[in-house]
Scaffold this motif. Structure first.
Motif, short mmCIF file in Angstrom:
data_model
loop_
_atom_site.label_atom_id
_atom_site.label_comp_id
_atom_site.label_asym_id
_atom_site.label_seq_id
_atom_site.Cartn_x
_atom_site.Cartn_y
_atom_site.Cartn_z
N GLU A 219 0.82 -1.22 0.00
CA GLU A 219 0.00 0.00 0.00
C GLU A 219 0.85 1.27 0.00
OE1 GLU A 219 -4.27 0.94 0.47
OE2 GLU A 219 -3.06 -0.59 -0.42
N TYR A 220 1.98 1.24 0.73
CA TYR A 220 2.76 2.48 0.82
C TYR A 220 3.44 2.82 -0.51
CZ TYR A 220 6.96 -0.31 1.36
OH TYR A 220 7.97 -1.19 1.14
N LYS A 222 1.96 2.27 -3.40
CA LYS A 222 0.87 2.90 -4.14
C LYS A 222 0.68 4.34 -3.66
CE LYS A 222 -3.88 2.04 -5.47
NZ LYS A 222 -5.16 1.44 -5.07
N PHE A 223 0.79 4.53 -2.35
CA PHE A 223 0.62 5.87 -1.80
C PHE A 223 1.75 6.78 -2.27
CE2 PHE A 223 0.86 8.91 1.87
CZ PHE A 223 -0.35 9.52 1.62
N ARG A 225 3.30 6.57 -5.06
CA ARG A 225 3.01 6.95 -6.44
C ARG A 225 1.90 8.00 -6.47
NH1 ARG A 225 1.78 1.88 -9.86
NH2 ARG A 225 1.77 3.41 -11.53
N ALA A 226 0.91 7.84 -5.58
CA ALA A 226 -0.19 8.81 -5.55
C ALA A 226 0.30 10.18 -5.08
CB ALA A 226 -1.30 8.31 -4.63
N LYS A 227 1.44 10.21 -4.37
CA LYS A 227 2.01 11.49 -3.94
C LYS A 227 2.68 12.20 -5.11
CE LYS A 227 4.77 10.15 -0.54
NZ LYS A 227 5.59 10.14 0.70
N LEU A 229 5.49 10.95 -6.76
CA LEU A 229 6.92 10.69 -6.85
C LEU A 229 7.23 9.98 -8.17
CD1 LEU A 229 7.84 9.47 -3.27
CD2 LEU A 229 7.91 11.77 -4.20
N LYS A 237 14.00 4.25 -3.59
CA LYS A 237 14.00 4.75 -2.22
C LYS A 237 13.03 3.94 -1.36
CE LYS A 237 13.14 8.68 0.73
NZ LYS A 237 12.63 10.03 0.86
N HIS A 238 11.75 3.96 -1.75
CA HIS A 238 10.75 3.37 -0.86
C HIS A 238 10.78 1.85 -0.87
CE1 HIS A 238 8.61 6.90 0.62
NE2 HIS A 238 9.02 7.46 -0.49
N ALA A 239 10.73 1.26 -2.07
CA ALA A 239 10.61 -0.20 -2.11
C ALA A 239 11.93 -0.88 -1.78
CB ALA A 239 10.12 -0.63 -3.48
N LYS A 241 14.55 -0.11 0.11
CA LYS A 241 14.99 -0.17 1.50
C LYS A 241 14.24 -1.27 2.26
CE LYS A 241 16.35 2.78 5.31
NZ LYS A 241 16.31 4.08 5.95
N ASN A 242 12.95 -1.38 1.98
CA ASN A 242 12.19 -2.45 2.62
C ASN A 242 12.60 -3.82 2.11
OD1 ASN A 242 9.84 -1.41 4.44
ND2 ASN A 242 10.03 0.05 2.76
#
Lengths: 326, 593
Positions: A219-220, A222-223, A225-227, A229, A237-239, A241-242
């Motif tokens: 979900e984050y 998708k969020f 992308r909705a922001k 970025l 960055k987001h995916a 690191k996790n």
């Protein structure tokens, strides 16, 4: 932090005790050290005397107790063959193995992450399919076969690469001589490093890909992308690191396993490291050295895993290693 | 009918004549092509939205309401695609933009709020990082300016001490606070349009109320248009200016909220509204959404008095005692349980949270006992302890005279547990996907040797008939059923060990209104026929009012009030009960029933 390290230290002591007991208990099954040491010319009486002197006739627990007492003081016994403390022999061979493992880890890190991420972002691209197909082959082919194939193609047929030894090394300090400072040294380390990484690399590519795919459906992402970025920022960055969290955990264990795999690689490439030394020690029934090697590798495992856990704690804020209240 | 159509038409006309609408959607069709067939998720939908206005999109799951929201910003999950239709934002066509161009609109001109604040923030980055990256990206601020703006935004959405909180990670915030952070991020690009996809579904009523108020005020203050996607009629009634009702991807009705709720035109809207349980009065049965009623009617009903299901001695004794005095079936005394929230090396440094604090309850034979509270109040923990899934620290649970806690007579406890069956909240995860439905239901019968192997097939068939699925369903696997049907399977499985006390832990909170009505009616019927006793756990007060004879209100592990359900809803004694009742989003005032 201190509490965590203290707990880890206690765990390490227990682990080392178990390893020492196991490795020490197989020592009688490895052949008679006296036969290797003395040769045929020494009489039975003299051998028996020597055996008594070395304490080999004592009961198991007495021998083990003596061994533990020495081990606590950093003395893991004296190598029968080298006539040196086993620790010294290992420390002399250690840099070569560590450099080989380091080079293989570099290959794994710099190839598995981009390839795995690519295969996850564009699963239907032809290149992703090639990556996945090759990785299956990589997992199935044994290390020594890869090593022999490399030697055959690049050394025997093409003559581009040296096929054995460390080549020209530069002395740094203590027992540490490095490959990385001369062209010849680097040429010598390339093929062993490729061979050593060949079995772990496909595993890591698949791991990175699987974890990345899972993170991309979260979900984050998708969020993010909705922001608004950019896709690069969302992926790297987001995916990413996790994605790295499970990869680091597995990686810690795998580095330890890789040190063990050096036995095969080093013996094929005549690499003067711990693995090659261990194989020679087995052939010579050099029991103190064998036991010391097993203990040392166990110790490496514990140290690497502690470092990995610390690293994990720094990356993941939800993990509270240090027991501090938030 | 005609008059209201004119009214609706003139309203739309008015929109066009006064000012250009902020967002228009014309004949939008979104489909999901799969290997076998192409599923149309949104079918020819046209909508318009003005600046400063909140438009509600309401419908049941699968109605396509979220798909419209995702379709506007081209965030459809694969393989979804916009087949036809035009979307304009401030007169500018945005439905045919390239990936790069729509990316510049996301965040800067259209903000998004997702359903679950627990998962929409990245757990590895600080709030500051996630806010600042959005601000610098959308507004082109420097890091320093962005940080000042981020603190202002957090302040605006009502986060106390924003300078300190901004340095923290998402897991250090509660659910409601995280949703505020999500709203702050959605607003950080100064968008003209906000799309809120079920923004409060994952939150408690008290938090929901605050978040909705926040969204409402922000829309008015900043003159931002908002599309609020929800399945909750109460939320629609309290928050939105206009509402659009969707059914199976089609727009069935659109109009002002007052008009749609008080005088719905379409049959689907009418039955949907009448199916929402009301907190204000108790009805015998849940009204069904008649428009989509699908329960199979002609299944052979079993006569409980002669059937295997009724053949336990205890049922007979129950029947005799039912009329004159109601026995206490379950007695809970001083039940305590605490969990370690922070482990430590030394015992004194460990932190604990008291999940239940001296809980006392008595459930009478044949009644439906409701347990109400917000998330984390300990209601599910009680259910788990009664079912034997969790051991309490201290206290006792006495079922039909048998002590269940630390009783050395293991056989008696096991027999008692056989009569205590549980229905879980999520029908998607509580059934083993690798087993056929018939095997799932037969498992407890065979394990406890309650019937001969030869009889089992027949019994399972009867159970499936009885819960309204039909015996033929037995050969299928759980994934072939919808949520409501799966919950019926769960009920059949629970019934298979011939229980007397059924523990229902939020049995319908994952289900749509129409399905909820069917499942709850089934539970009511079963309760009557089999003389079941129900321990019914829910956070949904209207449902509690319809189902339960008595209720207990829980907060932070303690029972604040136990009362007859009617008394509780008419004259709650505890201030917290009153507060909970006031917070229920109501739309009764629109509806004349």
């Amino acid at each position: 932090m201190l509490q965590f390290l203290f707990k880890r230290f206690l765990q390490a002591v227990v682990v080392m005790l178990i390893i020492s007991l196991l490795s020490f208990s197989i020592k009688d099954k490895l052949g008679d050290p006296l036969r290797e040491m003395t040769g045929m010319s020494v009489s039975v009486e003299e051998r028996e005397k020597l055996r008594e002197q070395m304490g080999l006739n004592d009961p198991f627990l007495v021998q083990y107790g003596r061994f533990l007492k020495g081990a606590v003081q950093g003395d893991l016994g004296t190598s029968y063959f080298h006539k040196l403390p086993a620790m010294t022999v290992i420390l002399k061979k250690l840099p070569a193995t560590l450099e080989l493992t380091f080079a293989a880890s570099l290959i794994i890190i710099f190839l598995s992450i981009p390839l795995g991420v690519f295969a996850a972002i564009k699963p239907k691209h032809w290149f992703s399919k090639v990556i996945m197909a090759v990785s299956v082959i990589g997992i199935s082919v044994p290390v020594f076969l890869t090593a022999l194939a490399l030697i055959y193609i690049f050394s025997v047929k093409l003559g581009w690469m040296p096929s054995f030894g460390r080549g020209e090394v530069v002395h740094v300090f203590g027992y540490w001589k490095t490959n990385f400072l001369t062209t010849d040294g680097i040429m010598h380390i390339i093929m062993p490093a490729i061979a050593l990484s060949s079995i772990m690399l496909p595993l890591f590519i698949r791991l990175v890909r699987a974890e990345m795919l899972e993170e991309l459906s979260s979900e984050y992402v998708k969020f993010a992308r909705a922001k608004g970025l950019s896709p690069m920022k969302v992926y790297f960055k987001h995916a990413l690191k996790n994605t790295m969290l499970p990869v680091i955990t597995v990686g810690g264990v795998q580095i330890g396993i890789m040190v063990a795999y050096t036995i095969l690689t080093e013996s094929v490439f005549q690499w003067p490291g711990m693995g090659f030394m261990f194989l020679e020690a087995v052939n010579r029934s050099d029991i103190p050295l064998i036991v010391a090697y097993i203990m040392f590798v166990g110790f490496l495992f514990v140290v690497v895993n502690t470092i990995v856990d610390l690293l994990y704690g720094f990356i993941n804020p939800t993990v509270n290693l240090f027991g501090k209240s938030k | 009918m005609l008059a209201s159509y004119k009214l609706q038409h003139s309203f739309l006309f008015e929109l066009h004549s006064t000012a250009m609408p902020l967002l228009t959607i014309n004949n939008l069709t979104i489909e999901f092509p799969t290997r076998h067939e192409t599923e149309t998720a949104v079918d020819d939908v046209s909508l318009a939205l003005n600046a400063g206005e909140i438009l509600g999109l309401v419908g049941e799951s699968g109605a396509g309401k979220s798909t419209i929201g995702n379709g506007i910003v081209q965030l459809l999950s694969k393989p979804g695609r916009v087949k036809t239709g035009e979307i304009t934002l401030n007169g500018e066509l945005i439905s045919n933009l390239s990936d790069k161009a729509i990316q510049e609109i996301r965040g800067s001109r259209i903000g998004f709020i997702f359903q679950d604040p627990m998962t929409s923030l990245n757990p590895l980055f600080t709030i500051e990082n996630q806010l600042v990256e959005t601000i610098t990206n959308c507004l082109g601020f420097s890091e320093k300016q962005a940080k000042t703006r981020a603190i202002e935004l957090l302040d605006k959405v009502g986060i106390p001490e924003p300078e300190i909180r901004i340095k923290q990670y998402p897991h250090q915030f509660s659910g409601g606070m995280r949703q505020r952070v999500v709203i702050a991020i959605a607003l950080s690009g100064e968008p003209e349009l906000l799309i809120a996809d079920e923004p409060t579904t994952a939150l408690d009523v008290s938090v929901q109320d605050k978040i909705l108020l926040l969204i409402k005020n922000l829309c008015t203050d900043l003159n931002v248009g908002c599309i609020l996607v929800t399945h909750d009629m109460g939320v629609i009634a309290n928050t939105t200016d206009r509402v659009a009702v969707l059914y199976q991807g089609k727009l069935v009705e659109v109009g002002t909220t007052k008009q749609v709720l008080s005088a719905p035109q379409h049959d689907y809207t009418k039955s949907l509204i009448s199916a929402v349980p009301l907190a204000s009065k108790r009805l015998d049965r849940f009204p069904l959404v008649e428009y989509i009623e699908t329960v199979e009617k002609d299944l052979n009903q079993i006569d409980v008095s002669t059937h295997w299901l009724g053949q336990t001695q205890k049922y007979e004794s129950v029947d005799k005692s039912m009329d004159n005095n109601k026995n206490d079936l379950l007695i809970i005394k001083d039940l305590n349980l605490s969990f370690i929230t922070q482990n430590a090396f030394f015992k004194k440094n460990r932190r604990r949270i008291q999940a239940t604090k001296n809980v006392n309850l008595t459930i009478k034979q044949g009644e439906c006992f409701g347990l109400v509270g917000e998330s984390g109040s300990g209601k599910s923990t009680i259910a788990r302890m009664v079912a034997g899934l969790q051991q309490p620290d201290s206290g006792s649970i006495i079922y039909d005279g048998i002590e269940l806690i630390n009783n050395s007579n293991k056989k008696a406890v096991a027999e008692a547990h056989l009569e205590l069956q549980m229905i879980f909240q999520n029908p998607y995860s509580s059934l083993n996907s690798q087993m056929k439905v018939a095997d799932i239901i037969a498992e407890p019968i065979l394990y406890h040797k309650l019937a001969n192997k030869s009889e089992v097939t027949n019994i399972v068939g009867d159970l499936l008939d009885h819960v309204g699925l039909g015996r033929k369903s037995g050969i299928k696997y759980p994934h072939q059923f919808s949520g409501g049907q799966r919950q019926r399977i769960s009920i059949a499985r629970a019934l298979a060990s011939r229980p007397r006390l059924l523990i229902c832990d939020e049995p319908t909170s994952a289900l749509d209104v129409s399905v909820q009505a069917q499942v709850l009616n089934l539970l009511k019927d079963l309760q009557e026929e089999l003389g079941l006793t129900l321990l019914f756990i829910s956070h949904d007060l209207p449902v509690i009012r319809q189902m339960c004879d008595r209720v207990a209100i829980m907060k932070q592990g303690e029972i604040l009030e136990t009362a007859d359900s009617e008394d509780f809803f008419e004259q709650p004694q505890h201030p917290y009960s009153q507060e909970l009742l006031d917070l229920i989003p109501r739309f009764d005032h629109f509806v004349a029933r």
